[in-house]
Design a protein around this motif. Structure first.
Motif, PDB file in Angstrom:
ATOM      1  N   ARG A  65      33.014  70.671  25.129  1.00  0.00           N
ATOM      2  CA  ARG A  65      32.964  70.350  26.369  1.00  0.00           C
ATOM      3  C   ARG A  65      33.708  71.164  27.585  1.00  0.00           C
TER       4      ARG A  65
ATOM      5  N   ASP B 203      25.191  71.721  29.294  1.00  0.00           N
ATOM      6  CA  ASP B 203      25.816  70.629  29.182  1.00  0.00           C
ATOM      7  C   ASP B 203      25.288  69.542  28.697  1.00  0.00           C
TER       8      ASP B 203
ATOM      9  N   GLN C  35      26.489  67.163  25.552  1.00  0.00           N
ATOM     10  CA  GLN C  35      26.708  65.724  25.647  1.00  0.00           C
ATOM     11  C   GLN C  35      26.058  64.853  24.339  1.00  0.00           C
TER      12      GLN C  35
ATOM     13  N   ILE D 128      27.067  57.503  26.067  1.00  0.00           N
ATOM     14  CA  ILE D 128      26.905  58.839  26.336  1.00  0.00           C
ATOM     15  C   ILE D 128      25.257  59.141  26.806  1.00  0.00           C
TER      16      ILE D 128
END
Length: 482
Positions: free
Chosen positions: A298, A306, A310, A329
């Protein structure tokens, strides 16, 4: 394992572009024509492919994850229109091994190890390997190799190919018995011929990449990755480099050819990195360790986008049993990427494991309306329906999927389970029969179909369909070119 046999994986069928053209300006390729010209028939090539697939189903662990398989199919078929293939009906296989490997065999079989996703850091690098394999098929390199082996039958070749793939996939001697039992010395006789094909496959593969709108520089970049891994492993040379050690001059040659193409703005798809994240979790020491790894990513220390970081964290949480964190998430990702199928399917999987079956069914039914026929959506919907004791609905979806993907043995197993839960005994026997056929057990398949026919009322369409299938199996056995 005999050191020469270990190294044949790359040269004969794995074809990971370890030899590059010395003269980038030479684009002359031989004309192979159709099934004539001395080459083995396409019918025999197809039979070899079937035999190899049966051997792999029986002997190797495969990754059946629909998201991974769907991506592999999409990238291959992005390349296919620009490959001079006579047969574009391809079958995809993902071997469950973290080692770098890929292969293409007669009959349109394309396969990769899960480890290729781990080591190809960009979609362009991954696609370069696929383009190289398609070039091998397009130029019918294996047909040429078979033509040179006058004393070998296609069945013998099929046995050797399956054994070599198995040895490479498992990085052990488990497949070498197959090779040794099918004239292993003939494999060595094919070595030099395979080397001569590598230049051609590299050249054609680079052209396929460019025409498909993918970056040809992915090929020399993949070479660099192989070179680094070879240095890390020291004396334990990676199998794909055993007969074709990489040199700086080879990397330079491939880059020079790639530099001849016009500059473009190449972009990876997000989907590639989502699949890569799934496999990074799959090959982690444990789901908990994967959670730790993706938490550290992260901070931007990973080359993954990104959203993929995640997503990988969500998949890791899911594997660790923390469905609450995974759902949080995934819902955030869907807000940022509305309608992305991979996020929807993984969220439905999370809901299913959390016992929220109705919510998962609703999510997948809505997704199916927007994307009818999508493999991951249908697969996940069937899984949730089965978990919710809606066996008839699950069986209906699995039947639809087996029509689309009749070579997928795992789907036939799931159909058999769903038919059993729905108490459709005839359906159970029919699904098991197709599974046994794919595994190469014709006698067991015939027994299952006979039991199904006995339970079907004479004169009904079902009885007639089963009888026709039995007759077809008998004909296929009598007409087999092997």
């Amino acid at each position: 394992m005999h050191p020469r046999l270990k190294g044949l994986t790359a040269a004969i069928l794995l074809g990971l572009a370890t030899s590059v053209p010395a003269h980038a300006e030479d684009n002359t390729l031989p004309s192979l024509g159709g099934v004539g010209g001395g080459l083995i028939s396409e019918q025999k090539e197809a039979a070899i492919g079937e035999q190899v697939l049966r051997s792999l189903r029986r002997s190797t662990r495969q990754i059946g994850d629909p998201i991974t398989l769907d991506y592999l199919s999409s990238i291959v078929y992005r390349l296919v229109p620009y490959a001079p293939l006579q047969n574009r009906d391809l079958r995809m296989v993902v071997i469950d091994s973290p080692a770098i490997n890929a292969f293409a065999v007669p009959g349109g079989v394309i396969g990769v190890n899960g480890g290729l996703f781990l080591n190809a850091r960009t979609e362009q690098q991954f696609a370069a390997v696929m383009a190289h394999e398609l070039a091998h098929l397009a130029q019918r390199h294996y047909a040429r190799q078979l033509e040179q082996q006058e004393n070998m039958t296609p069945l013998t070749i099929a046995g050797m190919l399956a054994g070599i793939i198995l040895s490479a996939a498992t990085q052990s001697d488990v497949g070498i018995a197959t090779v040794a039992g099918t004239q292993a010395m003939a494999v060595q006789n094919m070595l030099q011929y395979s080397r001569s094909n590598e230049q051609e496959a590299d050249r054609v593969g680079l052209d396929i990449m460019e025409d498909a709108g993918l970056d040809p520089h992915g090929m020399p970049e993949m070479f660099e990755i192989m070179m680094r891994q070879s240095r890390i492993q020291g004396n334990a040379i990676p199998e794909y480099l055993s007969t074709h050690p990489l040199t700086r001059s080879r990397i330079s040659d491939s880059r020079n050819r790639a530099n001849q193409f016009p500059d473009r703005n190449y972009q990876d798809s997000l989907e590639y990195h989502l699949v890569r994240a799934r496999l990074l979790v799959h090959y982690a020491q444990s789901p908990e360790k994967a959670v730790e790894i993706f938490q550290t990513y992260r901070d931007g220390s990973s080359e993954l986008p990104d959203a993929a970081v995640q997503y990988g964290l969500a998949v890791a949480y899911l594997g660790a049993g923390d469905t609450k964190q995974a759902e949080t998430i995934l819902r955030t990702l869907l807000e940022e990427h509305p309608g992305r199928i991979t996020f929807q399917v993984t969220l439905a999987d999370t809901m299913m494991r959390a016992g929220k079956l109705d919510d998962a069914i609703t999510l997948m039914q809505d997704a199916r309306q927007r994307n009818p026929g999508n493999y991951p959506i249908l697969y996940q919907l069937a899984a949730v329906q089965y978990q919710a004791d809606h066996a008839a609905e699950a069986a209906e979806i699995y039947r639809e999927l087996t029509k689309q993907y009749p070579d997928n043995a795992g789907l036939w197993q799931k159909l058999s389970d769903a038919e059993g839960q729905a108490r459709n005994i005839i359906g159970v026997h029919r699904a098991r029969a197709e599974f046994y056929l794919l595994m190469g057990d014709r006698e067991a398949a015939v027994r299952q179909l006979r039991e199904a026919r006995e339970k079907a009322s004479p004169g009904t369409p079902t009885h007639e369909i089963i009888s026709q299938r039995l007759a077809q199996i008998s004909r296929n056995r009598d007409e087999s070119p092997l």
